[in-house]
Scaffold this active site. Structure first.
Site, short mmCIF file in Angstrom:
data_model
loop_
_atom_site.label_atom_id
_atom_site.label_comp_id
_atom_site.label_asym_id
_atom_site.label_seq_id
_atom_site.Cartn_x
_atom_site.Cartn_y
_atom_site.Cartn_z
N LYS A 86 -60.67 -40.40 -33.57
CA LYS A 86 -59.45 -39.54 -32.96
C LYS A 86 -59.79 -39.06 -31.71
O LYS A 86 -58.98 -38.86 -30.83
CB LYS A 86 -59.02 -38.23 -34.09
CG LYS A 86 -58.61 -38.94 -35.13
CD LYS A 86 -57.51 -37.69 -35.72
CE LYS A 86 -56.79 -38.39 -36.80
NZ LYS A 86 -56.10 -37.37 -37.76
N LYS A 127 -56.74 -49.01 -39.81
CA LYS A 127 -55.83 -48.44 -40.78
C LYS A 127 -54.42 -47.99 -40.43
O LYS A 127 -54.11 -47.84 -39.07
CB LYS A 127 -56.49 -47.19 -41.23
CG LYS A 127 -56.09 -46.37 -42.01
CD LYS A 127 -56.71 -44.86 -42.15
CE LYS A 127 -56.32 -43.92 -41.52
NZ LYS A 127 -55.75 -42.77 -42.22
N LYS A 140 -49.81 -42.64 -39.98
CA LYS A 140 -48.51 -41.92 -39.58
C LYS A 140 -48.47 -41.54 -38.21
O LYS A 140 -47.09 -41.55 -37.41
CB LYS A 140 -48.20 -40.88 -40.38
CG LYS A 140 -49.10 -39.58 -40.39
CD LYS A 140 -48.49 -38.45 -41.12
CE LYS A 140 -49.37 -38.17 -42.41
NZ LYS A 140 -50.53 -37.81 -42.27
N1 AQP Z 1 -53.80 -46.46 -44.63
C1 AQP Z 1 -54.09 -45.53 -45.55
N2 AQP Z 1 -54.37 -46.29 -46.74
C2 AQP Z 1 -54.54 -45.69 -47.92
N3 AQP Z 1 -54.73 -44.36 -47.75
C3 AQP Z 1 -54.41 -43.59 -46.90
N4 AQP Z 1 -54.16 -42.29 -46.44
C4 AQP Z 1 -53.78 -42.02 -45.19
N5 AQP Z 1 -53.80 -43.33 -44.50
C5 AQP Z 1 -54.18 -44.34 -45.58
C6 AQP Z 1 -54.65 -41.26 -47.54
O1 AQP Z 1 -53.41 -40.30 -47.37
C7 AQP Z 1 -53.75 -39.09 -47.81
C8 AQP Z 1 -53.14 -37.83 -46.88
O2 AQP Z 1 -53.87 -38.59 -45.55
P1 AQP Z 1 -53.54 -37.21 -44.35
O3 AQP Z 1 -52.30 -37.21 -43.92
O4 AQP Z 1 -54.11 -35.95 -44.93
O5 AQP Z 1 -54.67 -37.75 -43.16
P2 AQP Z 1 -55.02 -39.28 -42.70
O6 AQP Z 1 -55.97 -39.81 -43.70
O7 AQP Z 1 -55.76 -39.20 -41.32
O8 AQP Z 1 -53.64 -40.02 -42.55
P3 AQP Z 1 -53.01 -40.85 -41.40
O9 AQP Z 1 -51.51 -41.46 -42.09
O10 AQP Z 1 -54.05 -41.56 -40.66
O11 AQP Z 1 -52.63 -39.35 -40.63
P4 AQP Z 1 -52.61 -39.25 -38.95
O12 AQP Z 1 -52.13 -40.29 -38.39
O13 AQP Z 1 -52.01 -37.81 -38.78
O14 AQP Z 1 -54.33 -38.97 -38.94
C9 AQP Z 1 -55.48 -39.18 -47.58
O15 AQP Z 1 -55.88 -39.25 -49.14
C10 AQP Z 1 -55.95 -40.44 -47.21
O16 AQP Z 1 -56.96 -40.76 -47.43
#
Ligand code: AQP
Length: 339
Positions: free
Chosen positions: A119, A201, A204
């Site tokens: 990040k 990965k 969102k």
């Molecule tokens: N690509 C993924 N595959 C499987 N699991 C995923 N998770 C996120 N992306 C994937 C799981 O979703 C839960 C919530 O995640 P989060 O929103 O708290 O944060 P994150 O992991 O940082 O998810 P994003 O979508 O990548 O968000 P941004 O873009 O805002 O950083 C967690 O259990 C995560 O493991």
């Protein structure tokens, strides 16, 4: 032992950031599991809005996304009576315990976190202290509720290991205070990759919307995004994440949506071309999401109903969290409040 203690369900805590619209990564990696666990565990599912602030958010969007995550919790089948579904900032104990735990976490530990490295390279103009400290707030979230299990995707495993280390360190200094939480990572769907860059990965907050599929994307958009997914120059539908990252990711998504094993998927699509396979994956995902979208649409404008759930759940969460926080304050030597 009373019957009550014998039958006591294990406790689960997990959360999702309202940092954008949720993707099928969030769905298959986390949300889908949440619903499956609600009958066997006492579940606390949080909307971790304070975590989202580590990356700049448009205030109006952050508020809207917070309600949207709640509506998706409900639309995917979480029962608000049975589960505690609340917003992190409504229970101030999260921020308070986070401060205490900061004093038991080393800079070296935090600088090893891959999410911080990723990040900070993505948001080089805003490498703030919150981004660095994110895993400590996450440890506070989990440890406040004495959670036994934490269902997360693979990307959060390192943070969870740090939560365990912090809890263990604190327990060793002051005697048993925190339950040491175990990760609960689904066998399939634990790391859904980007459709255009399958070595990364799916996230969102990605700027390229063809990289992700949203839970709320319309049917045709879902099919279109899958049709455009990057594959390789071969013709064979075979699971090989190193050499065939795109196809392997699609196979993983299809497996998550249908429950079929990778071996069965290889058989089912033997001799079938990539184009047809991509449509089959898109259809399986779109069909799974359709009833969730319908439920979501019927809930998202019911603000009074959603607020009522947030209020009841936050009160329940507050009660559990205060109990742990008071214990921690006492153990570290803070004078108890006299009012
Ligand atoms: N690509 C993924 N595959 C499987 N699991 C995923 N998770 C996120 N992306 C994937 C799981 O979703 C839960 C919530 O995640 P989060 O929103 O708290 O944060 P994150 O992991 O940082 O998810 P994003 O979508 O990548 O968000 P941004 O873009 O805002 O950083 C967690 O259990 C995560 O493991």
């Amino acid at each position: 032992m009373t019957e009550d203690i014998i039958n006591k369900k294990k406790r689960i805590f997990s959360g999702i950031q309202p940092s954008g619209n949720l993707t099928i990564g969030n769905y298959f990696g986390a949300l889908k599991n949440f619903g499956a666990l609600q009958n066997d565990y006492e579940c606390i599912y949080c909307i971790v809005d304070l975590h989202s602030l580590t990356v700049r958010q448009e205030p109006k969007n952050l508020r809207q996304h917070s309600y949207s995550v709640l509506a998706l919790y409900l639309a995917t089948g979480l029962d608000p009576e049975q589960n505690t579904l609340f917003i992190q900032s409504h229970v101030s104990a999260h921020a308070e315990l986070s401060w205490i735990l900061n004093c038991y976490t080393y800079m070296g530990e935090l600088s090893r976190m891959t999410q911080f490295k990723d990040k900070s390279s993505k948001h080089a103009d805003n490498i703030n202290a919150g981004l660095f400290d994110y895993p400590v707030l996450m440890a506070a979230d989990i440890l406040l509720y004495q959670a036994d299990l934490v269902p997360v995707g693979q990307d959060q495993k390192q943070h969870l290991e740090l939560s365990r280390d912090i809890a263990d360190r604190f327990n060793k200094i002051y005697s048993d205070t925190f339950v040491i939480p175990e990760p609960y990572i689904p066998k399939v769907g634990n790391k859904i990759m980007s459709l255009q860059e399958p070595e990364r990965k799916m996230s969102k907050s990605d700027e390229n919307e063809n990289n992700f599929v949203l839970i709320l994307d319309p049917y045709d958009t879902i099919i279109r995004k899958f049709k455009r997914a990057v594959t390789d120059s071969e013709k064979e539908i075979r699971f090989d994440p190193v050499n065939k990252a795109g196809i392997s990711n699609l196979m993983g998504i299809y497996s998550s949506a249908t429950g079929k094993s990778i071996a069965d998927i290889e058989k089912e699509f033997s001799g079938i071309n990539y184009g047809e396979f991509k449509i089959a994956v898109g259809e399986a995902v779109a069909n799974e999401l359709k009833p969730i979208q319908e439920k979501y649409n019927s809930l998202i404008n019911e603000k009074d109903y959603l607020n009522e759930i947030l209020k009841d759940s936050a009160q329940r969460a507050e009660h559990m969290a205060r109990k742990t926080l008071s214990k921690v304050y006492r153990k570290v030597g803070l004078v108890p409040r006299q009012f």
